[in-house]
Design an enzyme around this catalytic site. Structure first.
Site, PDB file in Angstrom:
ATOM      1  N   HIS A  62       5.474  -2.530   1.351  1.00 39.51           N
ATOM      2  CA  HIS A  62       4.676  -1.464   0.797  1.00 39.51           C
ATOM      3  C   HIS A  62       4.121  -1.527  -0.648  1.00 39.51           C
ATOM      4  O   HIS A  62       3.090  -1.414  -1.124  1.00 39.51           O
ATOM      5  CB  HIS A  62       5.006  -0.198   1.431  1.00 39.51           C
ATOM      6  CG  HIS A  62       3.813   0.844   1.425  1.00 39.51           C
ATOM      7  ND1 HIS A  62       3.953   2.099   1.627  1.00 39.51           N
ATOM      8  CD2 HIS A  62       2.762   0.666   0.627  1.00 39.51           C
ATOM      9  CE1 HIS A  62       2.999   2.802   1.480  1.00 39.51           C
ATOM     10  NE2 HIS A  62       2.130   2.172   0.738  1.00 39.51           N
ATOM     11  N   GLU A 116      -2.113  -0.983  -5.621  1.00 38.81           N
ATOM     12  CA  GLU A 116      -0.409  -1.252  -6.168  1.00 38.81           C
ATOM     13  C   GLU A 116      -0.413  -1.366  -7.406  1.00 38.81           C
ATOM     14  O   GLU A 116       0.193  -0.868  -8.276  1.00 38.81           O
ATOM     15  CB  GLU A 116       0.144  -1.961  -4.978  1.00 38.81           C
ATOM     16  CG  GLU A 116       0.410  -1.836  -3.691  1.00 38.81           C
ATOM     17  CD  GLU A 116       0.800  -0.623  -3.552  1.00 38.81           C
ATOM     18  OE1 GLU A 116       2.153  -0.080  -4.117  1.00 38.81           O
ATOM     19  OE2 GLU A 116       0.498   0.530  -2.857  1.00 38.81           O
ATOM     20  N   HIS A 120       0.519   1.831  -9.555  1.00 38.35           N
ATOM     21  CA  HIS A 120       1.745   1.690  -9.920  1.00 38.35           C
ATOM     22  C   HIS A 120       2.392   0.631 -10.920  1.00 38.35           C
ATOM     23  O   HIS A 120       3.002   0.804 -11.931  1.00 38.35           O
ATOM     24  CB  HIS A 120       2.817   1.586  -8.616  1.00 38.35           C
ATOM     25  CG  HIS A 120       2.419   2.347  -7.707  1.00 38.35           C
ATOM     26  ND1 HIS A 120       2.985   3.680  -7.567  1.00 38.35           N
ATOM     27  CD2 HIS A 120       1.608   2.379  -6.416  1.00 38.35           C
ATOM     28  CE1 HIS A 120       2.578   4.361  -6.808  1.00 38.35           C
ATOM     29  NE2 HIS A 120       2.018   3.752  -5.713  1.00 38.35           N
TER      30      HIS A 120
END
Length: 227
Positions: A62, A116, A120
């Site tokens: 994930h 992502e 992040h």
């Protein structure tokens, strides 16, 4: 020619800006999160297979998320270094297998990977650039083959109920660190094994004892659905 001078308030503002930008790109550890696709899909929301086809029946990545020891986390740290698939072209085939998207509508994964990295990954670029960030996630998934660990303990995705505590203990024994188990609910509202959280050092290489985990509750027994 007169030399330029800067006022104390101006210099102070520059120092403050430097501190803020530096803090935005700092972090203490990563959460490495893997999800079981059977549980992602077996909900009222459902799922869509990627355009590359149905993923393998294995835990998939994930995300790899930088965090602070105080419970907060940085995000969206660099709008000038956004996702660029051309920088990771040779990783894409492996990412399609280990880091696939299950969101609807069906897609090739780039929108998911862009999210992502932009949210992040940019917060880890003081240590990991875009290529090494995604490579770190792939390497960690190889190190923590959750499905193999569980199946070695006769915990299989067969729709049966398993002890949440036992699942936790089996993973801890195999990897040497305590995981966190996240559950979701199937269409009938039964709790099921969904995601596994592990903590990783700042380099994105080694699993570590976690400073803390998000507060999540699972039932004592949870379903491990097929996929």
């Amino acid at each position: 020619m007169k030399s330029k001078t800067f006022s104390f308030p101006f210099i102070s503002l520059l120092l403050l800006l430097f501190v803020v930008l530096s803090a935005a790109k700092s972090y203490d550890f990563f959460y490495f999160v893997q999800q079981w696709p059977g549980s992602y899909c077996d909900t009222r929301r459902g799922c869509c297979y990627p355009t590359t086809g149905k993923p393998e029946a294995n835990f998939t990545i994930h995300g790899l998320w930088p965090n602070y020891d105080n419970g907060k986390y940085p995000h969206d740290c660099d709008y000038e270094n956004l996702y660029d698939a051309t920088k990771i072209e040779d990783l894409l085939p492996e990412m399609q297998t280990k880091w696939p998207t299950l969101a609807c509508p069906s897609a090739d994964g780039n929108k998911f990977w862009a999210h992502e990295w932009n949210k992040h990954g940019t917060c880890s670029e003081s240590i990991l650039n875009q290529y090494s960030y995604f490579q770190a996630g792939l390497d960690l998934q190889t190190k923590a083959n959750i499905l193999s660990i569980l199946e070695d303990a006769d915990i299989r995705p067969d729709g049966a109920l398993y002890s949440t505590e036992h699942i936790t203990e089996v993973i801890k024994e195999a990897l040497g660190v305590l995981p966190s188990i996240e559950c979701n609910r199937d269409e009938s509202r039964n709790p099921q094994l969904f995601q596994i959280y592990l903590c990783v050092d700042k380099l994105g290489k080694d699993f570590i004892d976690c400073p803390f985990y998000p507060k999540r509750k699972c039932s004592p027994e949870i379903e491990f659905p097929a996929f």
